[in-house]
Design a protein around this motif. Structure first.
Motif, PDB file in Angstrom:
ATOM      1  N   SER A 183      32.512  29.487  42.496  1.00 46.82           N
ATOM      2  CA  SER A 183      32.257  28.090  42.126  1.00 46.82           C
ATOM      3  C   SER A 183      33.387  27.598  41.229  1.00 46.82           C
ATOM      4  N   ASN A 184      33.514  26.277  41.146  1.00 46.18           N
ATOM      5  CA  ASN A 184      34.568  25.702  40.289  1.00 46.18           C
ATOM      6  C   ASN A 184      34.377  26.078  38.822  1.00 46.18           C
ATOM      7  N   ASP A 185      33.122  26.164  38.395  1.00 46.29           N
ATOM      8  CA  ASP A 185      32.859  26.540  36.995  1.00 46.29           C
ATOM      9  C   ASP A 185      33.342  27.951  36.697  1.00 46.29           C
ATOM     10  N   VAL A 186      33.109  28.850  37.650  1.00 46.05           N
ATOM     11  CA  VAL A 186      33.549  30.239  37.477  1.00 46.05           C
ATOM     12  C   VAL A 186      35.078  30.292  37.461  1.00 46.05           C
ATOM     13  N   LYS A 187      35.705  29.555  38.370  1.00 48.29           N
ATOM     14  CA  LYS A 187      37.173  29.501  38.407  1.00 48.29           C
ATOM     15  C   LYS A 187      37.714  28.973  37.082  1.00 48.29           C
ATOM     16  N   TYR A 188      37.101  27.911  36.588  1.00 51.09           N
ATOM     17  CA  TYR A 188      37.537  27.302  35.330  1.00 51.09           C
ATOM     18  C   TYR A 188      37.479  28.321  34.200  1.00 51.09           C
ATOM     19  N   THR A 189      36.334  28.999  34.091  1.00 56.23           N
ATOM     20  CA  THR A 189      36.142  29.970  33.001  1.00 56.23           C
ATOM     21  C   THR A 189      37.160  31.098  33.086  1.00 56.23           C
ATOM     22  N   ILE A 190      37.323  31.663  34.278  1.00 49.39           N
ATOM     23  CA  ILE A 190      38.261  32.784  34.439  1.00 49.39           C
ATOM     24  C   ILE A 190      39.687  32.331  34.138  1.00 49.39           C
ATOM     25  N   LEU A 191      40.095  31.221  34.737  1.00 48.91           N
ATOM     26  CA  LEU A 191      41.495  30.777  34.587  1.00 48.91           C
ATOM     27  C   LEU A 191      41.825  30.377  33.150  1.00 48.91           C
ATOM     28  N   MET A 192      40.875  29.761  32.449  1.00 46.24           N
ATOM     29  CA  MET A 192      41.116  29.400  31.045  1.00 46.24           C
ATOM     30  C   MET A 192      41.313  30.665  30.198  1.00 46.24           C
ATOM     31  N   GLN A 193      40.477  31.679  30.466  1.00 42.68           N
ATOM     32  CA  GLN A 193      40.589  32.924  29.690  1.00 42.68           C
ATOM     33  C   GLN A 193      41.878  33.665  30.041  1.00 42.68           C
ATOM     34  N   VAL A 194      42.257  33.625  31.315  1.00 39.80           N
ATOM     35  CA  VAL A 194      43.504  34.271  31.730  1.00 39.80           C
ATOM     36  C   VAL A 194      44.698  33.549  31.093  1.00 39.80           C
ATOM     37  N   PHE A 252      49.890  41.653  27.199  1.00 40.51           N
ATOM     38  CA  PHE A 252      48.822  41.692  28.212  1.00 40.51           C
ATOM     39  C   PHE A 252      47.889  42.882  28.008  1.00 40.51           C
ATOM     40  N   ASP A 253      46.584  42.588  27.991  1.00 36.19           N
ATOM     41  CA  ASP A 253      45.564  43.619  27.807  1.00 36.19           C
ATOM     42  C   ASP A 253      44.759  43.715  29.102  1.00 36.19           C
ATOM     43  N   ASN A 254      45.002  44.794  29.849  1.00 36.39           N
ATOM     44  CA  ASN A 254      44.372  44.901  31.164  1.00 36.39           C
ATOM     45  C   ASN A 254      42.861  45.089  31.082  1.00 36.39           C
ATOM     46  N   ASP A 255      42.379  45.787  30.044  1.00 33.93           N
ATOM     47  CA  ASP A 255      40.922  45.971  29.901  1.00 33.93           C
ATOM     48  C   ASP A 255      40.243  44.617  29.726  1.00 33.93           C
ATOM     49  N   GLU A 256      40.889  43.768  28.941  1.00 35.10           N
ATOM     50  CA  GLU A 256      40.353  42.425  28.715  1.00 35.10           C
ATOM     51  C   GLU A 256      40.385  41.621  30.025  1.00 35.10           C
ATOM     52  N   VAL A 258      46.501  41.704  45.197  1.00 34.69           N
ATOM     53  CA  VAL A 258      47.562  41.104  44.374  1.00 34.69           C
ATOM     54  C   VAL A 258      47.021  40.627  43.018  1.00 34.69           C
ATOM     55  N   THR A 259      45.768  40.179  42.998  1.00 28.05           N
ATOM     56  CA  THR A 259      45.140  39.702  41.758  1.00 28.05           C
ATOM     57  C   THR A 259      44.722  40.877  40.875  1.00 28.05           C
ATOM     58  N   LEU A 260      44.159  41.900  41.488  1.00 28.86           N
ATOM     59  CA  LEU A 260      43.680  43.055  40.724  1.00 28.86           C
ATOM     60  C   LEU A 260      44.819  43.811  40.043  1.00 28.86           C
ATOM     61  N   ARG A 261      46.008  43.725  40.611  1.00 33.17           N
ATOM     62  CA  ARG A 261      47.133  44.516  40.096  1.00 33.17           C
ATOM     63  C   ARG A 261      48.083  43.697  39.211  1.00 33.17           C
ATOM     64  N   LEU A 262      47.553  42.639  38.643  1.00 39.08           N
ATOM     65  CA  LEU A 262      48.367  41.743  37.809  1.00 39.08           C
ATOM     66  C   LEU A 262      49.177  42.495  36.743  1.00 39.08           C
ATOM     67  N   GLU A 263      48.534  43.462  36.077  1.00 35.21           N
ATOM     68  CA  GLU A 263      49.243  44.201  35.022  1.00 35.21           C
ATOM     69  C   GLU A 263      50.523  44.861  35.563  1.00 35.21           C
ATOM     70  N   GLU A 264      50.449  45.379  36.790  1.00 29.32           N
ATOM     71  CA  GLU A 264      51.622  46.055  37.362  1.00 29.32           C
ATOM     72  C   GLU A 264      52.776  45.093  37.597  1.00 29.32           C
ATOM     73  N   TRP A 265      52.460  43.874  37.992  1.00 26.26           N
ATOM     74  CA  TRP A 265      53.533  42.899  38.246  1.00 26.26           C
ATOM     75  C   TRP A 265      54.218  42.524  36.925  1.00 26.26           C
ATOM     76  N   LEU A 266      53.410  42.453  35.862  1.00 29.33           N
ATOM     77  CA  LEU A 266      53.993  42.163  34.550  1.00 29.33           C
ATOM     78  C   LEU A 266      54.848  43.333  34.063  1.00 29.33           C
ATOM     79  N   GLN A 267      54.396  44.541  34.342  1.00 27.57           N
ATOM     80  CA  GLN A 267      55.171  45.723  33.940  1.00 27.57           C
ATOM     81  C   GLN A 267      56.489  45.818  34.715  1.00 27.57           C
TER      82      GLN A 267
END
Length: 270
Positions: free
Chosen positions: A54-65, A73-77, A92-101
């Motif tokens: 839902s848009n609300d879920v997207k909003y919450t996740i993206l704001m926190q990200v 970057f804190d991968n546990d968080e 590609v989304t799950l491995r975000l920490e690796e792309w930053l590394q």
């Protein structure tokens, strides 16, 4: 590509037909920076585009990200933020920490700042259900999802001492490509996502005008580039955008695979 994960390049190839080839034209440090930045952007883009959230879920996740990118970057968080949506997210989304590394350390803060701003803008527009009412709305949305990429690239060119470019023209470059995408996916967005990126009172012709205007500025941007590898990088997506626009004006939905391959060849000859 020593020192850069092979798997990151594999993922890049799988997630982007348009940008994989141009990225391979770049010199080593720049290539690694742009490749990792692309994967970081793609990771958050998949959250914005997700069909089952839902848009609300997207909003919450993206704001926190967006906030998460403002500190180391804190991968546990990150995993906590994704919560139950984790099982629905692409690799590609799950491995975000690796792309930053994988990102060269001296430009990591540039990439994270841009990603933070992009996630914030995507969150804002998800909350609004992408209801684009005015030209200003369209400019705002296309800035966050594409113009920002133009700015980031300009910053990377400059950081590595390669080019100095006009930020407004860099934004228009990204906007032009996004406008072509909007035109290409207009029916699909409406049918599958019930979303329209077309301002009130605009018809398709007006959207073509908007794309033309931004692509003209993108052509101006190209004139300021000197270095061959960067020129090649920027030339291909722009050539594909111009040709796709022309094909759509002539009533085709998109370019054929053969036309795309021909364009890739042409770009490398000049």
């Amino acid at each position: 590509m020593s020192g850069f994960p092979k798997d990151a390049m594999r993922m890049l190839k799988e997630t982007s037909r348009t940008f994989y080839i141009p990225i391979t034209f770049l010199q080593k440090e720049l290539k690694h920076s742009v490749a990792s930045a692309y994967l970081v952007f793609r990771a958050i883009d998949e959250i914005e585009d997700h069909e089952e959230l839902s848009n609300d879920v997207k909003y919450t996740i993206l704001m926190q990200v967006s906030e998460l990118f403002k500190q180391p970057f804190d991968n546990d968080e990150y995993v906590r933020i994704l919560g139950e949506t984790k099982d629905q997210m692409p690799e590609v989304t799950l491995r975000l920490e690796e792309w930053l590394q994988a990102c060269p350390k001296d430009v990591l803060s540039i990439v994270m700042d841009a990603a933070s701003e992009m996630a914030f803008g995507m969150a804002k527009w998800a909350k609004e259900n992408w209801e684009i009412r005015t030209r200003e709305d369209l400019d705002d949305y296309t800035y966050y999802v594409a113009g920002l990429v133009g700015v980031l690239l300009s910053e990377l060119w400059e950081h590595y001492g390669e080019e100095e470019t006009d930020r407004e023209l860099a934004i228009a470059y990204g906007r032009g490509l996004q406008a072509v995408n909007i035109l290409r996916n207009e029916k699909e967005d409406l049918v599958e996502r019930d979303v329209s990126f077309v301002p009130d009172g605009w018809n398709r012709a007006k959207l073509f005008e908007y794309a033309d205007e931004n692509l003209a500025k993108a052509d101006e941007y190209m004139k300021s580039l000197q270095k061959r590898s960067i020129l090649l990088f920027c030339r291909l997506p722009l050539a594909l955008a111009h040709k796709t626009l022309k094909a759509m004006k002539e009533g085709q939905e998109k370019m054929t695979r053969a036309e795309v391959e021909q364009t890739v060849k042409e770009v490398q000859i000049h």
